[in-house]
Design an enzyme around this catalytic site. Structure first.
Site, mmCIF file in Angstrom:
data_model
loop_
_atom_site.group_PDB
_atom_site.id
_atom_site.type_symbol
_atom_site.label_atom_id
_atom_site.label_comp_id
_atom_site.label_asym_id
_atom_site.label_seq_id
_atom_site.Cartn_x
_atom_site.Cartn_y
_atom_site.Cartn_z
ATOM 1 N N ASP A 29 6.005 1.613 -0.315
ATOM 2 C CA ASP A 29 4.972 0.582 -0.224
ATOM 3 C C ASP A 29 5.419 -0.464 0.793
ATOM 4 O OD1 ASP A 29 2.513 -0.435 -2.359
ATOM 5 O OD2 ASP A 29 3.317 -1.867 -0.907
ATOM 6 N N ILE A 30 4.471 -0.872 1.629
ATOM 7 C CA ILE A 30 4.785 -1.816 2.702
ATOM 8 C C ILE A 30 5.066 -3.219 2.156
ATOM 9 C CG2 ILE A 30 2.462 -2.689 3.244
ATOM 10 C CD1 ILE A 30 3.038 -1.958 6.183
ATOM 11 N N ASN A 86 -4.379 1.708 -9.940
ATOM 12 C CA ASN A 86 -5.435 0.709 -9.993
ATOM 13 C C ASN A 86 -6.762 1.380 -9.653
ATOM 14 O OD1 ASN A 86 -3.567 -1.361 -10.533
ATOM 15 N ND2 ASN A 86 -3.112 -1.579 -8.354
ATOM 16 N N VAL A 95 -6.735 -0.229 -1.604
ATOM 17 C CA VAL A 95 -6.868 0.921 -0.708
ATOM 18 C C VAL A 95 -7.656 1.992 -1.460
ATOM 19 C CG1 VAL A 95 -5.682 2.722 0.579
ATOM 20 C CG2 VAL A 95 -4.730 0.402 0.527
ATOM 21 N N HIS A 99 -3.953 6.603 -5.386
ATOM 22 C CA HIS A 99 -2.500 6.616 -5.221
ATOM 23 C C HIS A 99 -1.872 6.138 -6.508
ATOM 24 C CE1 HIS A 99 -4.225 2.824 -3.848
ATOM 25 N NE2 HIS A 99 -3.151 2.240 -4.350
ATOM 26 N N HIS A 101 1.334 4.259 -8.062
ATOM 27 C CA HIS A 101 2.476 3.402 -7.769
ATOM 28 C C HIS A 101 3.641 3.822 -8.664
ATOM 29 C CE1 HIS A 101 0.288 -0.021 -5.663
ATOM 30 N NE2 HIS A 101 -0.730 0.571 -6.268
HETATM 31 P P1 AMP Z 1 -3.709 -0.866 -4.591
HETATM 32 O O1 AMP Z 1 -3.832 -2.358 -4.613
HETATM 33 O O2 AMP Z 1 -3.426 -0.251 -5.944
HETATM 34 O O3 AMP Z 1 -4.889 -0.216 -3.899
HETATM 35 O O4 AMP Z 1 -2.407 -0.548 -3.758
HETATM 36 C C1 AMP Z 1 -2.417 -0.437 -2.372
HETATM 37 C C2 AMP Z 1 -0.969 -0.547 -1.956
HETATM 38 O O5 AMP Z 1 -0.854 -0.007 -0.650
HETATM 39 C C3 AMP Z 1 -0.429 -1.977 -1.919
HETATM 40 O O6 AMP Z 1 0.686 -2.087 -2.779
HETATM 41 C C4 AMP Z 1 -0.063 -2.156 -0.431
HETATM 42 O O7 AMP Z 1 1.109 -2.933 -0.272
HETATM 43 C C5 AMP Z 1 0.107 -0.742 0.029
HETATM 44 N N1 AMP Z 1 -0.126 -0.509 1.443
HETATM 45 C C6 AMP Z 1 -1.200 -0.897 2.178
HETATM 46 N N2 AMP Z 1 -1.090 -0.471 3.444
HETATM 47 C C7 AMP Z 1 0.073 0.218 3.513
HETATM 48 C C8 AMP Z 1 0.764 0.901 4.563
HETATM 49 N N3 AMP Z 1 0.259 0.963 5.810
HETATM 50 N N4 AMP Z 1 1.938 1.481 4.272
HETATM 51 C C9 AMP Z 1 2.456 1.416 3.036
HETATM 52 N N5 AMP Z 1 1.860 0.804 2.004
HETATM 53 C C10 AMP Z 1 0.693 0.194 2.235
#
Ligand code: AMP
Length: 113
Positions: A29-30, A86, A95, A99, A101
């Site tokens: 995760d970024i 989520n 996103v 996915h 976590h």
């Molecule tokens: P969610 O809020 O459950 O949709 O989680 C989306 C996750 O994706 C968040 O924890 C972000 O930090 C992560 N995220 C968004 N863009 C990227 C990326 N380019 N590379 C890695 N993680 C990302």
């Protein structure tokens, strides 16, 4: 349909890839919230859990088993970790490509919001 995760799968944008096979990819995760924070993402584009069907049952199970494997590799299996999906805006999904976590490496507080 497309998503930022599809772009990562296609190598159009960079990510730290922890695991990959024909069905899933796992990336760091970024914006990590714990020492271990990895996202397990299906290569099939499914926007939210609400869009998953019976045909996706094995894929959804694969995501959990992939998280289990990575947790063991990261040395956090015994102490424990959290798996979170989520769903939608009230669930905090940002996103829209499902996915899982994998979060661990420290004692996590119980949070519902
Ligand atoms: P969610 O809020 O459950 O949709 O989680 C989306 C996750 O994706 C968040 O924890 C972000 O930090 C992560 N995220 C968004 N863009 C990227 C990326 N380019 N590379 C890695 N993680 C990302």
């Amino acid at each position: 349909m497309d998503s930022i995760f599809m772009k990562i799968i296609r190598r159009e944008i960079p990510a730290t890839i922890e695991y990959e096979d024909d069905e899933v990819i796992a990336i760091k995760d970024i914006n990590p919230v714990a020492p271990v924070h990895i996202l397990i993402i299906p290569k099939k584009f499914i926007p939210t859990v609400n869009d998953a069907s019976e045909a996706d049952a094995a894929l959804l199970g694969k995501m959990i088993l992939t998280a289990k494997k990575i947790a063991a590799e990261k040395g956090i299996a015994e102490d424990g970790y959290r798996l979170v999906m989520n769903v939608g805006k009230d669930g905090g999904q940002t996103v829209f490509h499902i996915h899982l976590h994998l979060i661990g490496g420290k004692k996590l507080a119980f949070e519902t919001a």
